[in-house]
Design a protein around this motif. Structure first.
Motif, PDB file in Angstrom:
ATOM      1  N   GLU A 131       4.049  -7.688  -3.621  1.00  0.00           N
ATOM      2  CA  GLU A 131       3.381  -6.423  -3.944  1.00  0.00           C
ATOM      3  C   GLU A 131       2.746  -5.808  -2.698  1.00  0.00           C
ATOM      4  O   GLU A 131       2.840  -4.592  -2.478  1.00  0.00           O
ATOM      5  CB  GLU A 131       2.315  -6.664  -5.012  1.00  0.00           C
ATOM      6  N   ARG A 175       5.531  -4.411  -0.401  1.00  0.00           N
ATOM      7  CA  ARG A 175       6.083  -3.144  -0.891  1.00  0.00           C
ATOM      8  C   ARG A 175       5.058  -2.016  -0.772  1.00  0.00           C
ATOM      9  O   ARG A 175       5.424  -0.887  -0.443  1.00  0.00           O
ATOM     10  CB  ARG A 175       6.520  -3.311  -2.350  1.00  0.00           C
ATOM     11  N   SER A 176       3.784  -2.337  -1.028  1.00  0.00           N
ATOM     12  CA  SER A 176       2.749  -1.305  -0.941  1.00  0.00           C
ATOM     13  C   SER A 176       2.607  -0.770   0.470  1.00  0.00           C
ATOM     14  O   SER A 176       2.323   0.419   0.681  1.00  0.00           O
ATOM     15  CB  SER A 176       1.402  -1.861  -1.419  1.00  0.00           C
ATOM     16  N   THR A 190      -6.471  -6.053   0.245  1.00  0.00           N
ATOM     17  CA  THR A 190      -6.092  -5.461  -1.046  1.00  0.00           C
ATOM     18  C   THR A 190      -6.556  -6.288  -2.237  1.00  0.00           C
ATOM     19  O   THR A 190      -6.198  -5.988  -3.375  1.00  0.00           O
ATOM     20  CB  THR A 190      -4.562  -5.301  -1.132  1.00  0.00           C
ATOM     21  N   ARG A 204      -4.005   2.504  -0.040  1.00  0.00           N
ATOM     22  CA  ARG A 204      -2.688   2.125  -0.553  1.00  0.00           C
ATOM     23  C   ARG A 204      -2.826   1.317  -1.844  1.00  0.00           C
ATOM     24  O   ARG A 204      -2.085   1.521  -2.810  1.00  0.00           O
ATOM     25  CB  ARG A 204      -1.933   1.296   0.491  1.00  0.00           C
ATOM     26  N   LYS A 205      -3.743   0.367  -1.827  1.00  0.00           N
ATOM     27  CA  LYS A 205      -3.935  -0.473  -3.001  1.00  0.00           C
ATOM     28  C   LYS A 205      -4.364   0.356  -4.200  1.00  0.00           C
ATOM     29  O   LYS A 205      -3.810   0.217  -5.298  1.00  0.00           O
ATOM     30  CB  LYS A 205      -4.975  -1.556  -2.685  1.00  0.00           C
ATOM     31  N   GLY A 230      -1.583   2.459  -5.517  1.00  0.00           N
ATOM     32  CA  GLY A 230      -0.599   1.666  -6.248  1.00  0.00           C
ATOM     33  C   GLY A 230      -1.071   1.267  -7.617  1.00  0.00           C
ATOM     34  O   GLY A 230      -0.264   1.015  -8.512  1.00  0.00           O
ATOM     35  N   ASP A 231      -2.396   1.211  -7.829  1.00  0.00           N
ATOM     36  CA  ASP A 231      -2.951   0.819  -9.125  1.00  0.00           C
ATOM     37  C   ASP A 231      -3.047   1.975 -10.096  1.00  0.00           C
ATOM     38  O   ASP A 231      -3.376   1.792 -11.277  1.00  0.00           O
ATOM     39  CB  ASP A 231      -4.336   0.195  -8.957  1.00  0.00           C
TER      40      ASP A 231
END
Length: 396
Positions: A280, A283-284, A304, A386-387, A390-391
């Protein structure tokens, strides 16, 4: 024709079975009792069926083909390849034809042509029945194998010792969490998209299997999943794992990202969880396809992890949200190792534009990438953004 065969049917059957063993490598390795038993009996049945076909001038009936279907299913259970099975039938037909018409002359042409039509009808009926029964049995066996494999993976991932009782496990596993790109033929508007996806997964599994002496188990769909490669002895080093993931990508014909961990059976659940988390992060952060382990993304992984500080870190760059070019330039500047010329090439702008944007970003945020301490804060802020991005739900 039927009289010529009936008179020496048993003897001819034994001669045919001997020919199978001599000319077909797989039959040469079959147990003697099988050749003298099942194979001889089904050969005699075929010869009787041909006799009836010539006598009545008709194709074989479904009832007559039933023993052939049962025999084909047994050969599938034994692991006899389908091509070897068909080779035996075709060799048998050829020898029967030679036996019947060895002495034929010009005056027999009409009879030979009539017999040929019947032989072709027999060959078509037999080939269809044998292939269908063989493949049906293989599908049942494959379904059972897949069910057992899925149950083993599920039990390993759940740490269910009771479900694993009696299952022979490898001493260690290479646990690989994978993400797969889409194949060019896999698009929703492609008529064979689903087939292309299944072919991709088959090639991927086969590529991993080439690195294992025992059966590789997996839980995969078209986007990726987990692959458990059983290991004996020391197992592969990291360079070999990287080569394995790269080879899987070439075989599948798509980009493949793989995060890998080694684990004994009891540690497989923890290893799978960590591999999925590393994947993860990979990819992030937009890392290229390839193999990764925790040590490759230590900082990004830590940054992250959920904490109260994450929102605050992400907020350090909020002053740039009104000008996306500034945020994009700052990110590219860090990604290129603080190289303004490479940043300019990546963004397709002049280096002076990069300088201007960086000065503007510094004035808005107070964070200067040229200051080591502040560079770390910028990197942490980008990781947090980014984290959090992505969430967010896909609809937002």
């Amino acid at each position: 024709m039927h009289e010529l065969l009936e008179g020496r049917l048993v003897r001819l059957a034994r001669q045919l079975v001997s020919a199978f063993a001599e000319e077909i490598p797989l039959y040469r390795r079959l147990p003697r009792e099988e050749l003298d038993g099942d194979i001889t009996r089904i050969t005699e049945h075929n010869l009787r069926m041909i006799c009836d076909m010539f006598r009545d001038r008709r194709a074989p009936t479904r009832a007559e083909l039933a023993p052939l279907r049962s025999s084909a299913a047994r050969r599938a259970q034994e692991g006899v390849p389908l091509d070897a099975l068909l080779a035996a039938y075709h060799l048998g037909v050829t020898r029967v034809w030679e036996h019947l018409f060895a002495a034929a002359g010009p005056g027999d042409l009409d009879d030979v042509l009539a017999a040929n039509r019947l032989i072709l009808s027999y060959t078509g009926s037999v080939t269809s029945a044998v292939c269908a029964a063989y493949l049906e049995e293989r599908e049942v066996m494959l379904s059972q194998e897949q069910h057992a494999m899925h149950a083993t993976v599920t039990a390993l991932l759940a740490g269910d010792r009771a479900a694993l009782a009696g299952v022979r496990l490898a001493p260690r596993y290479l646990v690989v969490a994978t993400a797969l790109g889409a194949h060019a033929d896999e698009g929703p508007d492609q008529p064979g998209g689903a087939i292309a996806g299944r072919r991709k997964l088959h090639r991927l599994r086969a590529a991993f299997q080439r690195h294992a002496a025992e059966q590789v188990v997996s839980v995969l769909d078209a986007t990726g999943g987990l692959v458990l490669v059983p290991l004996t002895g020391q197992g592969p080093g990291w360079c070999e794992v990287a080569d394995m993931v790269q080879a899987a990508g070439r075989a599948a014909g798509v980009p493949v990202w793989g995060a890998a961990e080694w684990a004994e059976p009891a540690r497989v659940p923890a290893a799978a969880k960590l591999a999925e988390e590393v994947l993860e992060v990979v990819r992030s952060f937009g890392r290229p396809p390839g193999a990764y382990r925790l040590t490759d993304v230590l900082l990004e992984y830590q940054l992250t992890r959920p904490s109260e500080a994450m929102v605050g870190l992400a907020g350090l760059l909020d002053p740039l949200l009104g000008n996306p070019d500034l945020l994009r330039t700052l990110k590219a500047y860090l990604d290129t190792g603080l190289d303004r010329r490479r940043t300019a090439e990546l963004l397709h702008v002049h280096p002076n534009t990069v300088d201007y944007r960086l000065r503007r970003a510094v004035s808005l945020t107070g964070l200067d990438p040229m200051e080591p301490a502040q560079l770390q804060r910028i990197g942490a802020a980008l990781a947090a953004r980014r984290k959090l991005a992505g969430d967010q739900p896909a609809s937002r």
